[in-house]
Design an enzyme around this catalytic site. Structure first.
Site, PDB file in Angstrom:
ATOM      1  N   GLY A   1      14.639  11.283 -13.496  1.00  0.00           N
ATOM      2  CA  GLY A   1      15.773  11.014 -13.168  1.00  0.00           C
ATOM      3  C   GLY A   1      16.840  11.923 -14.173  1.00  0.00           C
ATOM      4  O   GLY A   1      16.583  12.735 -14.735  1.00  0.00           O
TER       5      GLY A   1
ATOM      6  N   GLU B   1      32.312   3.183  -3.286  1.00  0.00           N
ATOM      7  CA  GLU B   1      31.881   4.648  -2.937  1.00  0.00           C
ATOM      8  C   GLU B   1      31.176   4.658  -1.561  1.00  0.00           C
ATOM      9  O   GLU B   1      31.703   5.537  -0.919  1.00  0.00           O
ATOM     10  CB  GLU B   1      30.859   5.126  -4.197  1.00  0.00           C
ATOM     11  CG  GLU B   1      31.799   5.108  -5.329  1.00  0.00           C
ATOM     12  CD  GLU B   1      31.059   6.445  -6.322  1.00  0.00           C
ATOM     13  OE1 GLU B   1      29.982   6.451  -6.205  1.00  0.00           O
ATOM     14  OE2 GLU B   1      31.847   7.065  -6.911  1.00  0.00           O
TER      15      GLU B   1
HETATM   16  P1  FAD Z   1      17.318   7.147 -12.034  1.00  0.00           P
HETATM   17  O1  FAD Z   1      18.284   8.253 -11.869  1.00  0.00           O
HETATM   18  O2  FAD Z   1      17.072   5.993 -11.236  1.00  0.00           O
HETATM   19  O3  FAD Z   1      15.676   8.017 -12.192  1.00  0.00           O
HETATM   20  C1  FAD Z   1      14.625   7.324 -12.016  1.00  0.00           C
HETATM   21  C2  FAD Z   1      13.492   8.120 -11.717  1.00  0.00           C
HETATM   22  O4  FAD Z   1      12.565   7.664 -11.910  1.00  0.00           O
HETATM   23  C3  FAD Z   1      13.615   8.571 -10.145  1.00  0.00           C
HETATM   24  O5  FAD Z   1      13.341  10.005 -10.450  1.00  0.00           O
HETATM   25  C4  FAD Z   1      12.387   7.843  -9.580  1.00  0.00           C
HETATM   26  O6  FAD Z   1      11.790   8.859  -8.697  1.00  0.00           O
HETATM   27  C5  FAD Z   1      11.581   7.775 -10.888  1.00  0.00           C
HETATM   28  N1  FAD Z   1      10.765   6.318 -10.758  1.00  0.00           N
HETATM   29  C6  FAD Z   1      11.073   5.315 -10.635  1.00  0.00           C
HETATM   30  N2  FAD Z   1      10.238   4.303 -10.459  1.00  0.00           N
HETATM   31  C7  FAD Z   1       8.982   5.073 -10.632  1.00  0.00           C
HETATM   32  C8  FAD Z   1       7.656   4.727 -10.680  1.00  0.00           C
HETATM   33  N3  FAD Z   1       7.172   3.627 -10.780  1.00  0.00           N
HETATM   34  N4  FAD Z   1       6.735   5.900 -10.801  1.00  0.00           N
HETATM   35  C9  FAD Z   1       7.077   7.076 -10.902  1.00  0.00           C
HETATM   36  N5  FAD Z   1       8.492   7.459 -10.742  1.00  0.00           N
HETATM   37  C10 FAD Z   1       9.274   6.550 -10.728  1.00  0.00           C
HETATM   38  N6  FAD Z   1      26.715   6.749 -12.693  1.00  0.00           N
HETATM   39  C11 FAD Z   1      27.704   7.413 -12.999  1.00  0.00           C
HETATM   40  O7  FAD Z   1      27.745   7.677 -14.441  1.00  0.00           O
HETATM   41  N7  FAD Z   1      28.916   8.174 -12.454  1.00  0.00           N
HETATM   42  C12 FAD Z   1      28.848   7.798 -10.942  1.00  0.00           C
HETATM   43  O8  FAD Z   1      29.877   8.103 -10.478  1.00  0.00           O
HETATM   44  C13 FAD Z   1      27.967   6.960 -10.428  1.00  0.00           C
HETATM   45  N8  FAD Z   1      27.882   6.677  -9.107  1.00  0.00           N
HETATM   46  C14 FAD Z   1      26.872   5.952  -8.563  1.00  0.00           C
HETATM   47  C15 FAD Z   1      26.985   5.834  -6.995  1.00  0.00           C
HETATM   48  C16 FAD Z   1      25.793   5.152  -6.370  1.00  0.00           C
HETATM   49  C17 FAD Z   1      25.664   5.316  -5.095  1.00  0.00           C
HETATM   50  C18 FAD Z   1      24.621   4.926  -7.277  1.00  0.00           C
HETATM   51  C19 FAD Z   1      23.579   4.070  -6.602  1.00  0.00           C
HETATM   52  C20 FAD Z   1      24.690   5.008  -8.734  1.00  0.00           C
HETATM   53  C21 FAD Z   1      25.625   5.659  -9.135  1.00  0.00           C
HETATM   54  N9  FAD Z   1      25.778   5.757 -10.566  1.00  0.00           N
HETATM   55  C22 FAD Z   1      26.883   6.369 -11.082  1.00  0.00           C
HETATM   56  C23 FAD Z   1      24.910   5.038 -11.470  1.00  0.00           C
HETATM   57  C24 FAD Z   1      23.672   6.144 -11.863  1.00  0.00           C
HETATM   58  O9  FAD Z   1      23.187   6.696 -10.558  1.00  0.00           O
HETATM   59  C25 FAD Z   1      22.468   5.438 -12.533  1.00  0.00           C
HETATM   60  O10 FAD Z   1      22.992   4.997 -13.879  1.00  0.00           O
HETATM   61  C26 FAD Z   1      21.536   6.468 -13.009  1.00  0.00           C
HETATM   62  O11 FAD Z   1      20.966   7.112 -12.030  1.00  0.00           O
HETATM   63  C27 FAD Z   1      20.271   6.152 -14.150  1.00  0.00           C
HETATM   64  O12 FAD Z   1      19.612   7.148 -14.444  1.00  0.00           O
HETATM   65  P2  FAD Z   1      18.181   7.179 -14.778  1.00  0.00           P
HETATM   66  O13 FAD Z   1      17.922   8.333 -15.259  1.00  0.00           O
HETATM   67  O14 FAD Z   1      18.081   6.007 -15.685  1.00  0.00           O
HETATM   68  O15 FAD Z   1      17.263   6.569 -13.650  1.00  0.00           O
END
Ligand code: FAD
Length: 407
Positions: free
Chosen positions: A13, A170
């Site tokens: 992510g 959103e």
């Molecule tokens: P994620 O983006 O959730 O990535 C996690 C990764 O881990 C993914 O690729 C997934 O496939 C992988 N994964 C998960 N579990 C497993 C597993 N068990 N095994 C292998 N792989 C796995 N934030 C902002 O800053 N601005 C915004 O405008 C905003 N708008 C948003 C709108 C929506 C509709 C949503 C849902 C969220 C929004 N957010 C926004 C919040 C933001 O998307 C999250 O905070 C962010 O995605 C977190 O990033 P991350 O890297 O922690 O995890």
């Protein structure tokens, strides 16, 4: 020959890919062996999931192959599901491959939909926490519109979003912009399509001023979408969302063919399955973003509970924050291996912008400069392109970036 240090990154992510790119930039194949694990072969822009759910964008507009950012001289990519982290043995268990051992681990497994234990949510509401789940939502809406053509039951035309936080609003914005398209599929008039969000708070989006929120509510109302505030959701039954008014206690219900659940998120369940005890799978980290009990494990993005060193308040989980955390974790892994000083976590938000469809938004830039309407929606796209640049580089910005800034 010196043995290479094994760094395993869980999740591609925002946090995981930022960590990968920084490790690849700062380290080299002579001393570093990186393994990246994700359940998908692609990275997705989670901040755009609502547009796929509403049918405004195809999934391939918000995804790109993870291979594009993997430097295969120093990184292996394993497509698999992580099931457990065994900190004692310094191993990660996977669903379909042998366990991976590590010297350093960066955990960026992200978020899942949170149902708060409310009865019937799992069975009767649609979550929006992955590309597949967003595609399922749009498929469901389409099926409901087709069903209306068959039996003329108005319930098929009703879409209710549970929760009017950032994600719910959103989504409501994106759904409201697609109202004419839904009506056309159903063979109905646009004003027959009912789009509504139900939320327990008396005022949605309380991070913004009342004036700004009222502007957003007016934009939504103009497109036929409404927010019912102050309604605590009690349960979800097939096609029915039940609530109680927070002030009067009077019960009510919304009947809808499509019920979408966006009341909140929690960190990946893999954290609890691995013995972490943080509330809603959001776990404490020290000032270097390390697991307080194991300095070789870094927790980044939505699985981590990051405290703002200035205000000492818990920071809301966002993509913006995940990117910063991924970068600092990668820097610290390299610093630790090469005996340099570690970097302490610090964070300055660029601002918070909530889209209301493709052409409008409300937000705050810096600490207090309010933006709304077209300019705010342009700013939102600039922020999204910036995060695409940071995870995927210029190639992904050119093919997947949002340049429709003026309409
Ligand atoms: P994620 O983006 O959730 O990535 C996690 C990764 O881990 C993914 O690729 C997934 O496939 C992988 N994964 C998960 N579990 C497993 C597993 N068990 N095994 C292998 N792989 C796995 N934030 C902002 O800053 N601005 C915004 O405008 C905003 N708008 C948003 C709108 C929506 C509709 C949503 C849902 C969220 C929004 N957010 C926004 C919040 C933001 O998307 C999250 O905070 C962010 O995605 C977190 O990033 P991350 O890297 O922690 O995890």
């Amino acid at each position: 020959m010196m043995e290479k240090t094994k760094v395993v990154i869980l999740g591609a992510g925002y946090a995981g890919l930022m960590a990968l790119r920084q490790l690849q930039k700062r380290g080299d194949a002579s001393f570093l062996e990186i393994t990246l694990v994700d359940r998908n072969p692609y990275h997705y822009e989670a901040t755009d999931l609502h547009e796929v759910a509403a049918g405004a964008l195809d999934a391939d507009r918000i995804t790109y192959p993870i291979d594009h950012v993997v430097d295969d001289k120093m990184t292996y990519f394993v497509e698999d599901t992580v099931t457990k982290i065994d900190k004692q043995a310094r191993r990660v268990e996977l669903a379909n491959h042998d366990a991976l051992s590590y010297d350093y681990l960066i955990v960026g497994l992200g978020f899942e939909s949170e149902d708060f234990g409310i009865p019937g949510v799992q069975e009767n509401a649609l979550a929006m926490d992955s590309v597949e789940s967003a595609q399922r939502i749009y498929q469901h809406i389409e099926d409901e519109m087709h069903a209306y053509r068959e039996d003329n039951d108005p319930r098929h035309l009703h879409i209710v979003v549970a929760g009017a936080g950032f994600t719910g609003v959103e989504l409501l914005g994106a759904l409201s912009e697609q109202r004419d398209k839904y009506a056309e599929i159903a063979g109905a008039a646009p004003n027959q399509i009912q789009i509504m969000a139900v939320d327990g708070a008396q005022r949605p989006l309380s991070v913004f001023s009342e004036k700004l929120v009222n502007y957003g509510i007016d934009v939504l109302r103009g497109r036929g979408a409404v927010i019912e505030s102050g309604k605590g959701i009690d349960s979800v039954e097939p096609g029915v969302l039940k609530y109680s008014d927070r002030q009067t206690g009077v019960p009510g219900e919304v009947v809808a063919g499509t019920i979408i659940w966006t009341t909140g998120v929690r960190g990946s369940h893999v954290m609890a399955d691995s013995g972490y005890t943080g509330k809603r799978n959001s776990n404490s980290v020290n000032r270097y973003l390390q697991d307080p009990e194991d300095s070789h494990v870094y927790l980044v993005g939505d699985v981590a509970a990051a405290i703002d060193p200035e205000s000492e308040q818990l920071l809301p989980t966002t993509a913006q924050l995940a990117l910063v955390m991924g970068e600092i974790a990668a820097k610290n892994v390299i610093a630790d291996i090469t005996d340099y000083e570690l970097t302490e976590f610090s964070y300055k938000s660029l601002g918070t912008v909530c889209s209301i469809g493709n052409t409008s938004a409300i937000g705050v830039v810096g600490t207090d400069h309010e933006v709304k309407g077209y300019p705010a929606s342009m700013l939102k796209k600039v922020i999204m392109n910036k995060s695409l640049m940071e995870t995927g580089g210029m190639k992904e910005v050119l093919s997947k970036g949002r340049f429709d800034l003026y309409h």
